[in-house]
Design a protein around this motif. Sequence first.
Motif, PDB file in Angstrom:
ATOM      1  N   ARG A 121       0.837  -1.211   0.000  1.00 51.54           N
ATOM      2  CA  ARG A 121       0.000   0.000   0.000  1.00 51.54           C
ATOM      3  C   ARG A 121       0.869   1.257   0.000  1.00 51.54           C
ATOM      4  N   ALA A 122       1.987   1.202   0.723  1.00 58.06           N
ATOM      5  CA  ALA A 122       2.889   2.350   0.762  1.00 58.06           C
ATOM      6  C   ALA A 122       3.439   2.656  -0.631  1.00 58.06           C
ATOM      7  N   LEU A 123       3.712   1.621  -1.414  1.00 58.20           N
ATOM      8  CA  LEU A 123       4.188   1.821  -2.783  1.00 58.20           C
ATOM      9  C   LEU A 123       3.110   2.509  -3.625  1.00 58.20           C
ATOM     10  N   LEU A 124       1.851   2.133  -3.412  1.00 60.66           N
ATOM     11  CA  LEU A 124       0.756   2.788  -4.132  1.00 60.66           C
ATOM     12  C   LEU A 124       0.680   4.268  -3.765  1.00 60.66           C
ATOM     13  N   ASP A 125       0.879   4.566  -2.494  1.00 61.57           N
ATOM     14  CA  ASP A 125       0.790   5.953  -2.037  1.00 61.57           C
ATOM     15  C   ASP A 125       1.937   6.801  -2.567  1.00 61.57           C
ATOM     16  N   GLU A 126       3.081   6.155  -2.864  1.00 59.84           N
ATOM     17  CA  GLU A 126       4.248   6.893  -3.373  1.00 59.84           C
ATOM     18  C   GLU A 126       4.055   7.376  -4.805  1.00 59.84           C
ATOM     19  N   VAL A 127       3.123   6.771  -5.527  1.00 56.98           N
ATOM     20  CA  VAL A 127       2.943   7.102  -6.942  1.00 56.98           C
ATOM     21  C   VAL A 127       2.634   8.575  -7.136  1.00 56.98           C
ATOM     22  N   ASP A 128       1.862   9.162  -6.256  1.00 57.00           N
ATOM     23  CA  ASP A 128       1.480  10.570  -6.401  1.00 57.00           C
ATOM     24  C   ASP A 128       2.675  11.506  -6.324  1.00 57.00           C
ATOM     25  N   ASP A 129       3.775  11.029  -5.713  1.00 55.36           N
ATOM     26  CA  ASP A 129       4.961  11.868  -5.568  1.00 55.36           C
ATOM     27  C   ASP A 129       5.989  11.609  -6.661  1.00 55.36           C
ATOM     28  N   ALA A 130       5.693  10.663  -7.583  1.00 52.86           N
ATOM     29  CA  ALA A 130       6.647  10.342  -8.641  1.00 52.86           C
ATOM     30  C   ALA A 130       6.641  11.467  -9.685  1.00 52.86           C
ATOM     31  N   ASP A 140       6.364   1.089 -10.486  1.00 52.89           N
ATOM     32  CA  ASP A 140       5.654  -0.062 -11.048  1.00 52.89           C
ATOM     33  C   ASP A 140       6.466  -1.334 -10.861  1.00 52.89           C
ATOM     34  N   LEU A 141       7.766  -1.264 -11.156  1.00 51.80           N
ATOM     35  CA  LEU A 141       8.638  -2.429 -10.996  1.00 51.80           C
ATOM     36  C   LEU A 141       8.686  -2.872  -9.537  1.00 51.80           C
ATOM     37  N   ALA A 142       8.790  -1.894  -8.621  1.00 50.86           N
ATOM     38  CA  ALA A 142       8.840  -2.218  -7.192  1.00 50.86           C
ATOM     39  C   ALA A 142       7.537  -2.855  -6.725  1.00 50.86           C
ATOM     40  N   PHE A 143       6.413  -2.351  -7.230  1.00 50.21           N
ATOM     41  CA  PHE A 143       5.092  -2.890  -6.872  1.00 50.21           C
ATOM     42  C   PHE A 143       4.994  -4.366  -7.273  1.00 50.21           C
ATOM     43  N   HIS A 144       5.351  -4.651  -8.514  1.00 52.08           N
ATOM     44  CA  HIS A 144       5.250  -6.037  -8.987  1.00 52.08           C
ATOM     45  C   HIS A 144       6.289  -6.946  -8.328  1.00 52.08           C
ATOM     46  N   ARG A 145       7.458  -6.402  -8.032  1.00 53.51           N
ATOM     47  CA  ARG A 145       8.474  -7.200  -7.346  1.00 53.51           C
ATOM     48  C   ARG A 145       8.012  -7.575  -5.947  1.00 53.51           C
ATOM     49  N   ARG A 146       7.326  -6.635  -5.274  1.00 54.34           N
ATOM     50  CA  ARG A 146       6.854  -6.909  -3.907  1.00 54.34           C
ATOM     51  C   ARG A 146       5.793  -8.002  -3.934  1.00 54.34           C
ATOM     52  N   ILE A 147       4.943  -7.986  -4.946  1.00 54.67           N
ATOM     53  CA  ILE A 147       3.933  -9.039  -5.073  1.00 54.67           C
ATOM     54  C   ILE A 147       4.593 -10.380  -5.345  1.00 54.67           C
ATOM     55  N   ALA A 148       5.591 -10.393  -6.225  1.00 62.43           N
ATOM     56  CA  ALA A 148       6.297 -11.646  -6.533  1.00 62.43           C
ATOM     57  C   ALA A 148       6.956 -12.209  -5.280  1.00 62.43           C
ATOM     58  N   SER A 162      13.531 -11.471 -13.490  1.00 62.23           N
ATOM     59  CA  SER A 162      14.356 -11.502 -14.701  1.00 62.23           C
ATOM     60  C   SER A 162      13.601 -10.973 -15.918  1.00 62.23           C
ATOM     61  N   LEU A 163      12.272 -10.958 -15.847  1.00 64.56           N
ATOM     62  CA  LEU A 163      11.469 -10.456 -16.966  1.00 64.56           C
ATOM     63  C   LEU A 163      11.261  -8.948 -16.892  1.00 64.56           C
ATOM     64  N   SER A 164      11.579  -8.350 -15.746  1.00 67.63           N
ATOM     65  CA  SER A 164      11.306  -6.925 -15.565  1.00 67.63           C
ATOM     66  C   SER A 164      12.198  -6.054 -16.439  1.00 67.63           C
ATOM     67  N   GLY A 165      13.498  -6.351 -16.433  1.00 70.06           N
ATOM     68  CA  GLY A 165      14.436  -5.530 -17.187  1.00 70.06           C
ATOM     69  C   GLY A 165      14.109  -5.409 -18.666  1.00 70.06           C
ATOM     70  N   PRO A 166      13.904  -6.538 -19.358  1.00 67.75           N
ATOM     71  CA  PRO A 166      13.629  -6.455 -20.789  1.00 67.75           C
ATOM     72  C   PRO A 166      12.343  -5.722 -21.156  1.00 67.75           C
ATOM     73  N   THR A 167      11.436  -5.524 -20.196  1.00 66.67           N
ATOM     74  CA  THR A 167      10.182  -4.830 -20.520  1.00 66.67           C
ATOM     75  C   THR A 167      10.159  -3.393 -20.000  1.00 66.67           C
ATOM     76  N   THR A 168      11.219  -2.969 -19.303  1.00 71.55           N
ATOM     77  CA  THR A 168      11.242  -1.616 -18.739  1.00 71.55           C
ATOM     78  C   THR A 168      11.124  -0.562 -19.827  1.00 71.55           C
ATOM     79  N   ARG A 169      11.881  -0.733 -20.903  1.00 72.04           N
ATOM     80  CA  ARG A 169      11.890   0.249 -21.990  1.00 72.04           C
ATOM     81  C   ARG A 169      10.489   0.404 -22.589  1.00 72.04           C
TER      82      ARG A 169
END
Length: 228
Positions: A121-130, A140-148, A162-169
């Motif tokens: 939830r804290a990661l969701l709240d940080e989005v407004d400050d991005a 987004d990457l941190a959110f999905h990593r925390r779920i994994a 390992s799939l996060s990096g190739p899709t970042t771009r």
Amino acid sequence: MPVTDEAIDKIKGMIISGELAPGDRLPKEAELAQRLGLSRSSLREAVKALCLIRVLDVRQGDGTYVTSLEPNLLLDAMTFVVDFHRDDTVLDFLAVRQILEPAATAQAAIHMTDADLAELRALLDEVDDAPTVEALVANDLAFHRRIAEGSGNPVLCSLLDSLSGPTTRARIWRGLTQEGAVERTREQHMAIYEAIAARQPELARSWATVHVAGVEQWLRNALGTAEK
């Protein structure tokens, strides 16, 4: 080839050839730019991109290093050898992510603790400050990593990481070019979080499927490969 991609390829070549080993510090910016025949600005962009996928690590006041390739980074290094800048290859990575991520999200709804949920939830709240699209993608990457991580399965977590990096771009590209992409991502993240917090694994699985499929479909449309 765009100059930033060329710069990334040249740094990749130094690592793959062994000229730069895990843990090595990169030469100073001016020296490396001259050595590779690059402008300092394109070199900076390349370093930034390689830091996003954790191939390089910038240590404030010390320098830029090749990552140590510790066990949790090993799969990142393996996928780094793949030419992740080919957009059709990114589609393949997204297709695999679409298989694995919903399963991990469903498991997270079962295994995440209340403390884990508070962090999510804290990661969701940080989005407004991005302040930038890049910052939003990092969130987004941190959110999905925390779920994994919350799936309780370290192998599944490593595979997804390992799939996060190739899709970042592709994620950054989407955030910059698709109208409403950022707000849509926020809404879907909230729906995923609420399903996990409600301990509803199948609902969480469904929202994760919708979320990843949206990125894949957007990229297919952008590349002109969407099914007629």
